[in-house]
Design a protein around this motif. Structure first.
Motif, PDB file in Angstrom:
ATOM      1  N   MET A   1       0.854  -1.206   0.000  1.00 48.37           N
ATOM      2  CA  MET A   1       0.000   0.000   0.000  1.00 48.37           C
ATOM      3  C   MET A   1       0.887   1.252   0.000  1.00 48.37           C
ATOM      4  O   MET A   1       1.820   1.357   0.797  1.00 48.37           O
ATOM      5  CB  MET A   1      -0.884  -0.013   1.264  1.00 48.37           C
ATOM      6  N   ASP A   2       0.607   2.197  -0.914  1.00 44.47           N
ATOM      7  CA  ASP A   2       1.357   3.460  -0.935  1.00 44.47           C
ATOM      8  C   ASP A   2       1.014   4.287   0.298  1.00 44.47           C
ATOM      9  O   ASP A   2      -0.151   4.378   0.683  1.00 44.47           O
ATOM     10  CB  ASP A   2       1.000   4.266  -2.193  1.00 44.47           C
ATOM     11  N   GLU A   3       2.045   4.887   0.884  1.00 43.20           N
ATOM     12  CA  GLU A   3       1.858   5.673   2.119  1.00 43.20           C
ATOM     13  C   GLU A   3       2.097   7.151   1.843  1.00 43.20           C
ATOM     14  O   GLU A   3       3.060   7.507   1.164  1.00 43.20           O
ATOM     15  CB  GLU A   3       2.859   5.208   3.194  1.00 43.20           C
ATOM     16  N   PHE A   4       1.250   7.992   2.394  1.00 37.05           N
ATOM     17  CA  PHE A   4       1.376   9.442   2.205  1.00 37.05           C
ATOM     18  C   PHE A   4       1.290  10.155   3.549  1.00 37.05           C
ATOM     19  O   PHE A   4       0.697   9.646   4.494  1.00 37.05           O
ATOM     20  CB  PHE A   4       0.254   9.948   1.282  1.00 37.05           C
ATOM     21  N   ASP A   5       1.877  11.354   3.589  1.00 36.67           N
ATOM     22  CA  ASP A   5       1.652  12.191   4.779  1.00 36.67           C
ATOM     23  C   ASP A   5       0.188  12.633   4.802  1.00 36.67           C
ATOM     24  O   ASP A   5      -0.468  12.566   5.837  1.00 36.67           O
ATOM     25  CB  ASP A   5       2.568  13.431   4.737  1.00 36.67           C
ATOM     26  N   VAL A   6      -0.291  13.104   3.642  1.00 38.05           N
ATOM     27  CA  VAL A   6      -1.687  13.570   3.553  1.00 38.05           C
ATOM     28  C   VAL A   6      -2.319  13.028   2.281  1.00 38.05           C
ATOM     29  O   VAL A   6      -1.734  13.143   1.195  1.00 38.05           O
ATOM     30  CB  VAL A   6      -1.763  15.122   3.521  1.00 38.05           C
ATOM     31  N   VAL A   7      -3.496  12.451   2.411  1.00 36.65           N
ATOM     32  CA  VAL A   7      -4.311  12.159   1.225  1.00 36.65           C
ATOM     33  C   VAL A   7      -5.427  13.198   1.179  1.00 36.65           C
ATOM     34  O   VAL A   7      -6.143  13.404   2.166  1.00 36.65           O
ATOM     35  CB  VAL A   7      -4.893  10.728   1.246  1.00 36.65           C
ATOM     36  N   VAL A   8      -5.499  13.878   0.041  1.00 39.00           N
ATOM     37  CA  VAL A   8      -6.541  14.882  -0.190  1.00 39.00           C
ATOM     38  C   VAL A   8      -7.607  14.220  -1.047  1.00 39.00           C
ATOM     39  O   VAL A   8      -7.300  13.688  -2.118  1.00 39.00           O
ATOM     40  CB  VAL A   8      -5.956  16.105  -0.941  1.00 39.00           C
ATOM     41  N   VAL A   9      -8.841  14.258  -0.589  1.00 37.00           N
ATOM     42  CA  VAL A   9      -9.932  13.688  -1.382  1.00 37.00           C
ATOM     43  C   VAL A   9     -10.680  14.846  -2.021  1.00 37.00           C
ATOM     44  O   VAL A   9     -11.264  15.675  -1.318  1.00 37.00           O
ATOM     45  CB  VAL A   9     -10.890  12.838  -0.522  1.00 37.00           C
TER      46      VAL A   9
END
Ligand code: FAD
Length: 316
Positions: free
Chosen positions: A1-9
């Motif tokens: 799974m790709d990991e991000f600091d922030v996911v913006v929807v």
């Protein structure tokens, strides 16, 4: 799974501006966007200084390129669920890990059910005088009531600023004597009876037809839509809503769920494009501060565990 600091929807003005600020702050940020911005039916966007008259699609194109230019990731798709922690689930099965979430999914305009109205939405059926009033100045304008009576009345009272020829179609709204007096004092004429359809010829609005067959010639009509927020992802995470049904946020867009922010029309029906972009920026700065606070705490814990504090010297 790709990991991000922030996911913006949501990749409208709010989401893209947030992603731009976060990417420039060197955060790992992904924007997942369904590609249905609210103002898509309009050819031109107004009221955004330095962008006035721009094609709304062009604004997003430029914004997307800027986000990618700083290393942000754009993902075309729909988020179906967010699990606390956070795991962001997309339609089709992909999942993203995120330390923080920004929801910028906008709202839906529910329109009165009048034949011809939906087809002309954003062209000569309008709702925002600040967006398109200037373009129909001095033309014959109608205001059709129906869903949000207070909004329709407000429109009828302010539109004489843009045109001396304004007709109000209550379309089922029972006007009080006071409201009637205020409308007539502003020079607004009132067309009683139900609206049966909009009359359109050669791809332009020509008039408003009443149930008795009378057609009142109009070049543009304004309606007061019901604003329905796309806030299922937020309420699904347990975000509180206020008495009017809008997700509760602080001045930076922070919701009542730790780690979850909202920006733009999803939590603020009054946000114009420039406001939505500004809210995205404010949320991004608050999100970055929140992430930094976590990182400082962790660094202090690690330093103590290693027997610190250690003096940091610029002299090496
Ligand atoms: C016809 C019309 C004309 C307008 N004209 C103007 C104007 O001239 N000037 C002005 O300032 N304002 C105008 N507005 C208002 C403007 O549309 C809003 O201010 C602006 O779109 C708000 O930006 P936003 O980023 O909050 O939402 P949006 O621009 O609506 O963007 C939200 C994005 O989130 C995506 N999304 C939603 N749910 C999901 C999900 N589950 N997963 C992934 N993506 C999702 C959507 O597909 C969309 O791309 C107009 C509105 C309308 C209806």
């Amino acid at each position: 799974m790709d990991e991000f600091d922030v996911v913006v929807v949501g990749g409208g003005a709010a989401g893209l501006n947030a992603a731009l600020v976060l990417a420039r702050a060197r955060r790992r940020v992904a924007v997942v966007d369904g590609g249905e911005p609210r103002n898509a039916p309009a050819e031109r966007m107004h009221g955004f200084v330095s962008r006035d008259g721009m094609d709304p699609a062009r604004l997003l194109e430029v914004g997307r390129a800027e986000v990618v230019g700083y290393g942000g990731e754009l993902i075309d798709g729909r988020v179906t669920r967010i699990d606390t922690g956070f795991t962001v689930h997309l339609a089709g099965g992909r999942a993203l890990g995120a330390r923080r979430i920004l929801v910028a999914t906008g709202l839906r305009d529910e329109l009165p059910d009048i034949p011809g109205l939906r087809e002309r939405w954003g062209r000569d059926v309008l709702h925002c005088p600040y967006c398109h009033g200037h373009e129909v100045r001095d033309r014959p304008i109608g205001v059709i009531g129906g869903l949000a009576a207070d909004v329709a009345l407000h429109l009828a009272l302010i539109l004489p600023q843009w045109s001396p020829d304004v007709v109000f179609f209550p379309n089922g709204i029972e006007l009080t004597a006071d409201e009637r007096e205020r409308l007539t004092a502003r020079g607004v004429r009132i067309a009683a009876g139900r609206v049966s359809r909009l009359v359109v010829h050669d791809d332009a609005l020509r008039g408003v037809e009443l149930a008795d067959g009378v057609v009142v010639p109009r070049a543009a009509v304004f309606v007061g839509p019901l604003f329905v927020p796309h806030d299922e992802l937020l309420t699904g995470l347990g975000a509180e809503v206020d008495d009017n049904g809008w997700v509760r946020t602080d001045g930076t867009g922070r919701t009542t769920v730790p780690g979850v922010w909202a920006a733009g029309n999803v939590a603020n029906p009054r946000a114009q494009v420039v406001t939505a972009a500004g809210e995205g920026s404010a949320a991004a700065i608050a999100l970055n501060t929140d992430l930094t606070n976590d990182e400082v705490e962790r660094a202090v814990r690690d330093q103590r565990a290693a027997g610190g504090p250690f003096a940091a010297s610029v002299h090496g």
